[in-house]
Design an enzyme around this catalytic site. Structure first.
Site, short mmCIF file in Angstrom:
data_model
loop_
_atom_site.label_atom_id
_atom_site.label_comp_id
_atom_site.label_asym_id
_atom_site.label_seq_id
_atom_site.Cartn_x
_atom_site.Cartn_y
_atom_site.Cartn_z
N TRP A 230 0.87 -1.19 0.00
CA TRP A 230 0.00 0.00 0.00
C TRP A 230 0.90 1.23 0.00
O TRP A 230 1.71 1.41 0.91
CB TRP A 230 -0.89 0.00 1.25
CG TRP A 230 -1.82 1.17 1.31
CD1 TRP A 230 -1.60 2.36 1.94
CD2 TRP A 230 -3.12 1.28 0.72
NE1 TRP A 230 -2.67 3.20 1.77
CE2 TRP A 230 -3.62 2.56 1.02
CE3 TRP A 230 -3.90 0.41 -0.06
CZ2 TRP A 230 -4.88 3.00 0.60
CZ3 TRP A 230 -5.15 0.85 -0.48
CH2 TRP A 230 -5.62 2.13 -0.15
N GLU B 209 7.55 -1.63 0.66
CA GLU B 209 7.62 -1.36 2.10
C GLU B 209 8.58 -2.39 2.71
O GLU B 209 8.54 -3.56 2.31
CB GLU B 209 6.25 -1.59 2.76
CG GLU B 209 5.13 -0.73 2.29
CD GLU B 209 3.78 -1.33 2.72
OE1 GLU B 209 3.43 -1.22 3.91
OE2 GLU B 209 3.08 -1.90 1.87
N ASP C 76 9.51 2.59 0.81
CA ASP C 76 8.43 3.37 1.42
C ASP C 76 8.40 3.08 2.92
O ASP C 76 7.94 2.03 3.35
CB ASP C 76 7.11 2.95 0.74
CG ASP C 76 5.89 3.65 1.34
OD1 ASP C 76 6.04 4.35 2.37
OD2 ASP C 76 4.79 3.47 0.80
N GLN D 11 5.46 3.85 7.50
CA GLN D 11 5.12 3.32 8.83
C GLN D 11 6.35 2.91 9.63
O GLN D 11 6.29 2.81 10.85
CB GLN D 11 4.21 2.10 8.68
CG GLN D 11 2.90 2.43 7.99
CD GLN D 11 1.85 1.35 8.19
OE1 GLN D 11 1.99 0.47 9.02
NE2 GLN D 11 0.78 1.42 7.42
N LYS E 77 3.84 9.32 7.58
CA LYS E 77 3.04 9.21 8.81
C LYS E 77 3.84 9.50 10.08
O LYS E 77 3.46 10.35 10.90
CB LYS E 77 2.51 7.79 8.94
CG LYS E 77 1.50 7.37 7.91
CD LYS E 77 1.21 5.88 8.07
CE LYS E 77 0.25 5.36 7.04
NZ LYS E 77 -1.16 5.61 7.33
N ARG F 105 -3.37 -5.72 12.91
CA ARG F 105 -2.09 -5.02 12.93
C ARG F 105 -2.03 -4.30 14.28
O ARG F 105 -2.84 -3.42 14.55
CB ARG F 105 -2.03 -4.02 11.77
CG ARG F 105 -0.77 -3.17 11.82
CD ARG F 105 -0.69 -2.28 10.62
NE ARG F 105 -1.76 -1.31 10.56
CZ ARG F 105 -2.10 -0.62 9.47
NH1 ARG F 105 -1.46 -0.82 8.34
NH2 ARG F 105 -3.08 0.26 9.50
C1 LIG Z 1 3.38 2.11 3.62
C2 LIG Z 1 2.45 3.23 3.25
N1 LIG Z 1 2.82 4.07 2.29
C3 LIG Z 1 2.03 5.09 1.93
C4 LIG Z 1 0.83 5.30 2.55
C5 LIG Z 1 -0.04 6.43 2.10
O1 LIG Z 1 0.08 7.47 2.98
P1 LIG Z 1 -1.02 8.62 2.99
O2 LIG Z 1 -2.28 7.97 3.42
O3 LIG Z 1 -0.46 9.61 3.94
O4 LIG Z 1 -1.08 9.13 1.59
C6 LIG Z 1 0.43 4.47 3.57
C7 LIG Z 1 -0.86 4.69 4.25
O5 LIG Z 1 -1.41 3.86 4.90
C8 LIG Z 1 1.25 3.40 3.94
O6 LIG Z 1 0.91 2.56 4.90
#
Ligand SMILES: Cc1ncc(COP(=O)(O)O)c(C=O)c1O
Length: 427
Positions: free
Chosen positions: A136, A204, A237, A240, A266, A400
């Site tokens: 995500w 991620e 990414d 988190q 975040k 989670r």
């Molecule tokens: C790993 C990851 N990247 C990007 C995002 C997207 O972030 P945003 O919701 O601030 O656009 C999220 C959101 O849950 C995320 O978990």
């Protein structure tokens, strides 16, 4: 995501339903790992809000940073910066290896990933972006990852490969230990489908929303080698995982790679909106020379940068990396005990204070038990514990569990007791 989501009719009367349900608990106050609803009921927050409030809700340092920004400037013409913006860029550069020294500050994680993908496209002169299934990266259109069913064609050139999920091996090859065959197969498929324009891979370090999937040791160096063979850049990414969640400043420190782009969001804002794309001087210079443009209304805004600086101060001052490692250990030990006690828990996995608990009807077949998962989640809420179920659906039901990093040991224990009781109550 919308499957099974319930919306309180009063709360959502004039709101667009955005897919994850809306609780009847209207939260009027949040401090540390505790929330209070409109009736004064206390709720223990095991989700850090939407995974952002790593230093605890309304940390006094965040409040002070907001006040400081109010004294200074909240928002400026995009060609101006306040002092916090270059200070935050310098602070990140000092925490990172020399090849990650240039930052672009935006508002969300999705924007930060989009900017990284755009820069990767500009600098490589190619357009294809590959991701991991279930990953995500936000709701922006130009990045690979989870399918966005019903929204029309994905951007041409976005592809994904199977995620290294050894509890539910996507290529039906491994069980409980991933030997990374999925990565080889995935890249074979990429090579077969590519038009010869591979720009970047986005991943991620732990696939959080996909169900807290932890790639095996050696996965990322192998992935990066495959990228290099093809002239692709690696975007990591860390929306988190940066700033303590896994017990270190950045997850990449633990997985054996330095990416070409690091995106954070975040956990940099501690609950306020900020996203950052970080890359090398060489890539930044090349993009600049090639005319890279990425102006948004809130690029380089002073307020979130001020808050980002406060979050980094607190990370250091409160030793949150160490605390996350210690509390993560306590949490995962407690979850292992619950697994030994309750058949419905098929798997407990994770890293630091990011733990996943997989709910199954039967440990042998591993058939997911989303219905029971929802019932237990509701029973937790009735007992004052907020839990988030991710990866709901035909494939899996996973909690989670990710409280703020400065969660107290007694709060971890209380959460585990509530969870134990809630599981029993639905058995
Ligand atoms: C790993 C990851 N990247 C990007 C995002 C997207 O972030 P945003 O919701 O601030 O656009 C999220 C959101 O849950 C995320 O978990």
């Amino acid at each position: 995501m919308a499957e099974g989501a319930t919306y309180d009719p009063v709360v959502s009367k004039h709101l667009v339903r955005y897919g994850m349900g809306l609780s009847p608990h209207v939260i009027v106050k949040a401090r540390g790992a505790t929330l209070w609803d409109q009736h004064g009921r206390e709720i223990l927050d095991f989700t850090s809000g939407q995974m952002c409030a790593t230093i605890g809700h309304n940390h006094p340092r965040i409040v002070a940073a907001i006040e400081k920004a109010c004294e200074g400037a909240l928002h400026l013409y995009s060609g101006f910066v306040g002092p916090a913006v270059p200070a935050l860029a310098g602070r990140l550069a000092a925490m990172l290896p020399p090849s990650l020294s240039k930052s672009l500050f935006l508002s969300t994680g999705g924007e930060a990933n989009e900017a990284a993908a755009r820069m990767a496209r500009v600098t490589t002169g190619r357009y294809e972006i590959v991701g991991l299934n279930g990953g995500w990266h936000g709701v922006n259109g130009g990045i690979a990852g989870r399918h966005h069913v019903d929204y029309g064609p994905r951007k041409p050139g976005t592809m994904s490969i199977p995620a290294p999920h050894c509890y539910r091996c996507p290529i039906r090859h491994c069980r409980d230990a991933c030997d990374t065959t999925c990565l080889d197969v995935g890249f074979d498929m990429v090579d077969a489908q590519s038009s010869g324009s591979l720009a970047a891979f986005i991943a991620e370090p732990v696939l959080s929303s996909a169900g807290v999937i932890v790639p095996p040791p050696g996965y990322f160096p192998k992935l990066q080698a495959k990228c290099r063979e093809r002239g692709m850049l690696l975007i990591l990414d860390e929306a988190q995982t940066a700033f303590g969640r896994l017990g270190s400043n950045f997850a990449f420190e633990q997985i054996g790679v330095v990416p070409d782009f690091l995106t954070v969001s975040k956990t940099l804002g501690g609950g306020l909106a900020i996203g950052a794309t970080v890359t090398s001087e060489a890539i930044e210079q090349d993009c600049h020379e090639k005319g890279f443009v990425h102006v948004t209304s809130h690029v380089s805004d002073p307020l979130p940068a001020e808050v980002g600086l406060a979050v980094l101060d607190v990370l250091e001052e409160e030793g949150l990396n160490q605390r996350a490692a210690a509390m993560g250990e306590r949490l995962s030990r407690g979850l292992a005990t619950l697994k030994a006690r309750h058949e419905v828990i098929g798997d407990v996995r994770g890293h630091g204070l990011l733990q996943g608990v997989e709910l199954v009807k039967d440990r042998e077949t591993r058939a997911p038990d989303a219905e029971r998962g929802r019932a237990i989640t509701d029973a937790c809420m009735a007992r004052g514990l907020s839990m988030n179920i991710v990866a709901v659906g035909g494939m899996a039901a996973v909690w989670r569990i990710a409280p703020p990093l400065n969660v107290k040991p007694e709060e971890i224990d209380r959460g585990l007791e509530i969870l134990d009781d809630a599981i029993r109550s639905t058995g």
